[in-house]
Enzyme design. Sequence first.
Site, PDB file in Angstrom:
ATOM      1  N   TYR A 146       0.850  -1.185   0.000  1.00 57.97           N
ATOM      2  CA  TYR A 146       0.000   0.000   0.000  1.00 57.97           C
ATOM      3  C   TYR A 146       0.886   1.236   0.000  1.00 57.97           C
ATOM      4  O   TYR A 146       1.898   1.287   0.721  1.00 57.97           O
ATOM      5  CB  TYR A 146      -0.911   0.035   1.235  1.00 57.97           C
ATOM      6  N   GLU A 182      -2.997   7.799  -4.179  1.00 62.71           N
ATOM      7  CA  GLU A 182      -3.029   6.496  -3.505  1.00 62.71           C
ATOM      8  C   GLU A 182      -2.807   5.394  -4.525  1.00 62.71           C
ATOM      9  O   GLU A 182      -3.510   5.321  -5.541  1.00 62.71           O
ATOM     10  CB  GLU A 182      -4.372   6.292  -2.797  1.00 62.71           C
TER      11      GLU A 182
END
Length: 393
Positions: A110, A198
């Site tokens: 992530y 992101e």
Amino acid sequence: MDIHEHQAKEILKGFGVPVPRGIVAYSPEQAAYAARELGGKGPWVVKAQVHSGGRGEAGGVKLCKSDAEVADYAKSLLGTQLVTKQTDANGKGVYRLYVEEASDIAQELYLGFVLDRKTERIMIVASGHGGMEIEDLAHEDPDSLVRSVIDPAVGLREYQARDIGFRLGLDGKQVNQFVTFLQACYRAYRDLDAMMVEINPLVITRQGSLIALDAKMSFDTNALYRRPQVEALRDPSQEDPREAFAADHGLAYVGLDGDIGCIINGAGLAMASMDMIQLAGGQPANFLDIGGGASPERVCQAFRTVLSDKNVSVILVNIFAGINRCDWIAKGVIQAYKEVGIDLPVVVRLSGTNVEEGQKIIRESGLPIISADTLAEAADRAVAAASQKIAAE
């Protein structure tokens, strides 16, 4: 302002971020053609392009092994409303798909760039566990999160990026790729006035390469005037229709679920007014700040915006004038009656600059406007008018 995954990937690719090859499709036929254009025997990943996370869990992402399967899935998805855990019950409309070559995944990470208001800096948040929402990661495995703040005076330095890579458990070759990857994401964030970048998941393939398998970007709305190339990516179909209408007219508006429409100047007064409405037993239908120096024409547009919500049964106008003038607001209310054709109860509370003149304009208008002297009185009268309208229906 949010953009679609395929748009975010195109932007990031321009800054040097490696992404899988993919093609946007607006019909089942285009989706099947896209799969053939990408080449190979598959498989391909078909993704619904909506402004929401959690698409996979909601059935908005599928691995397809043939172009016929791609077409069938596209046919079943296009034109539907995709409801995810990040949308309301109405979901988001699916009007475009992204057909992408499948990746040979060995590990998922992530990576996120966000504005940390506490430090007033851009913060990198990373984790060795990708494919999960950051909220879930923070709750289920907070120790896996790696945080690093970027000093705006020097930007993201190589040693800082290497440190993050090693803390994620990457080997030497992967860390070198990770440094380049991270710096490219940072440049995209900085140069385009982004609020968030992101990459979830950031995957390591079995060949050892780093690829942005999914990407989200959101941008500072106040900076769009100097980023026309970003503003052009806006998709009104993914926005609340009420908020899209307000944005087109330069108004700060957030739609809510109540039935008392609010036209107020100042964010603080707007919040206080909504609290008073709830205290009086009602529910606000929106947050709307008309801002300072509102002309009668701007007030009239505010009425049109509030009335675009069919659930509104009463309109509350609450103005504490400073830069604004109460006579301008009063003239705007009268103009709205003439141009918009208001057939709902309207409660008006005016205070501040030129209040006597504004109140006089309201009194002498001959219109069925309900006046109030205080915020509490205005909220009570708005809730009472809403209750009477519901009872009459």
